[in-house]
Design an enzyme around this catalytic site. Structure first.
Site, PDB file in Angstrom:
ATOM      1  N   ARG A  24      43.333  26.254  52.030  1.00 33.41           N
ATOM      2  CA  ARG A  24      42.356  26.101  53.111  1.00 33.41           C
ATOM      3  C   ARG A  24      42.100  24.641  53.449  1.00 33.41           C
ATOM      4  NH1 ARG A  24      38.629  29.894  50.675  1.00 33.41           N
ATOM      5  NH2 ARG A  24      37.157  28.171  50.769  1.00 33.41           N
TER       6      ARG A  24
ATOM      7  N   GLU B 233      36.569  28.380  35.072  1.00 31.81           N
ATOM      8  CA  GLU B 233      35.650  29.204  34.287  1.00 31.81           C
ATOM      9  C   GLU B 233      36.398  29.785  33.074  1.00 31.81           C
ATOM     10  OE1 GLU B 233      32.441  32.801  35.171  1.00 31.81           O
ATOM     11  OE2 GLU B 233      33.908  32.234  36.685  1.00 31.81           O
TER      12      GLU B 233
END
Lengths: 173, 173
Positions: free
Chosen positions: B61, B98
């Protein structure tokens, strides 16, 4: 302004991504502002005076020229992504790779019915991904006005897979 | 021309990519030419009259606004990609996610020493990817002049990870 030869800004890398492939690397062109602008202007030249509602491009490299093409043609930009990357309702299409299959997605509301769509990518190789991307645009109701590439690897005969469309390329190898 | 409220073109999608996350979807904005141009002009506004040699952005993106930003600032565009996608010699950086780690790459010759580099992305969340991208640019000898986002998710405090740099965002949630 000196005349720029775009092909001088394309770097050829032997045996990438695998042995026997001569890869055409556009990153030197992207890094040179004059060559970059000249390239994008040449890519969209056939569509400069036509009505284009949307430019669609496949991630990731397709986004580089696709988004500028959209801005220059005063069109919306519609990203086509690999499966699972788009957050809203999607239309999907699967297509064959050398080994296995791949899936592309587009948002179902990304392209209005009968909108005129220009497909953009940096490079035409076998044409499989672009043929699938065109089917995807048509499934959402769009009309593929044309497909514009910076580079065409003519030996791979990718035009055959997308021959029902208008196809243009700035550089041919 | 009517006044455009950019935030009206950002769609909020609950529970994506996973439960509890409210995803900010920019595709409606990309699909609207007026909103798209207004957004890119707002992103680069702080750098319009500054010298920027290169704009760098992380796939996929980031390429959408990054390439236009480069063209508008008369700068080169330098793609930062996931491991294994760039064909020439690369510099790499790994960073924690994470669960596990991820690796970004840039071409070693993409940015000249001491060049002024503007980092562009659509969205600042935790800041981990952008912090890694900045380290990568610095490893190649570039100077990070600033980091410009369209959207900042302020609750996630991503600015903390990139606080040594100039950071701007057009929309804050």
């Amino acid at each position: 302004m000196t005349k720029i030869n775009l092909s001088e800004h394309i770097r050829s890398i032997p045996d990438w991504p695998k042995k026997g492939i001569l890869f055409r690397d556009i990153t030197p062109l992207l890094g040179n502002p004059e060559a970059f602008i000249l390239a994008i202007d040449a890519i969209i030249e056939p569509y400069k005076n036509k009505r284009i509602d949307f430019v669609a491009a496949v991630e990731a490299r397709g986004f580089i020229f696709g988004s500028i093409a959209a801005a220059k043609l005063n069109a919306g930009f519609v990203p086509i992504r690999k499966k699972g990357k788009l957050p809203y309702k999607t239309q999907t299409v699967s297509y064959d790779l050398e080994y296995g299959t791949d899936t592309l997605e587009i948002h179902t509301d990304g392209i209005k019915k009968d909108a005129k769509v220009l497909m953009i990518d940096d490079l035409l190789a076998t044409g499989g991904t672009m043929a699938a991307a065109c089917r995807l645009v048509e499934k959402t109701g769009g009309i593929v006005e044309g497909i514009a590439f910076l580079i065409e690897l003519a030996d791979l005969n990718g035009r055959e897979k997308i021959k029902k469309h208008n196809v243009s390329a700035v550089l041919k190898y």
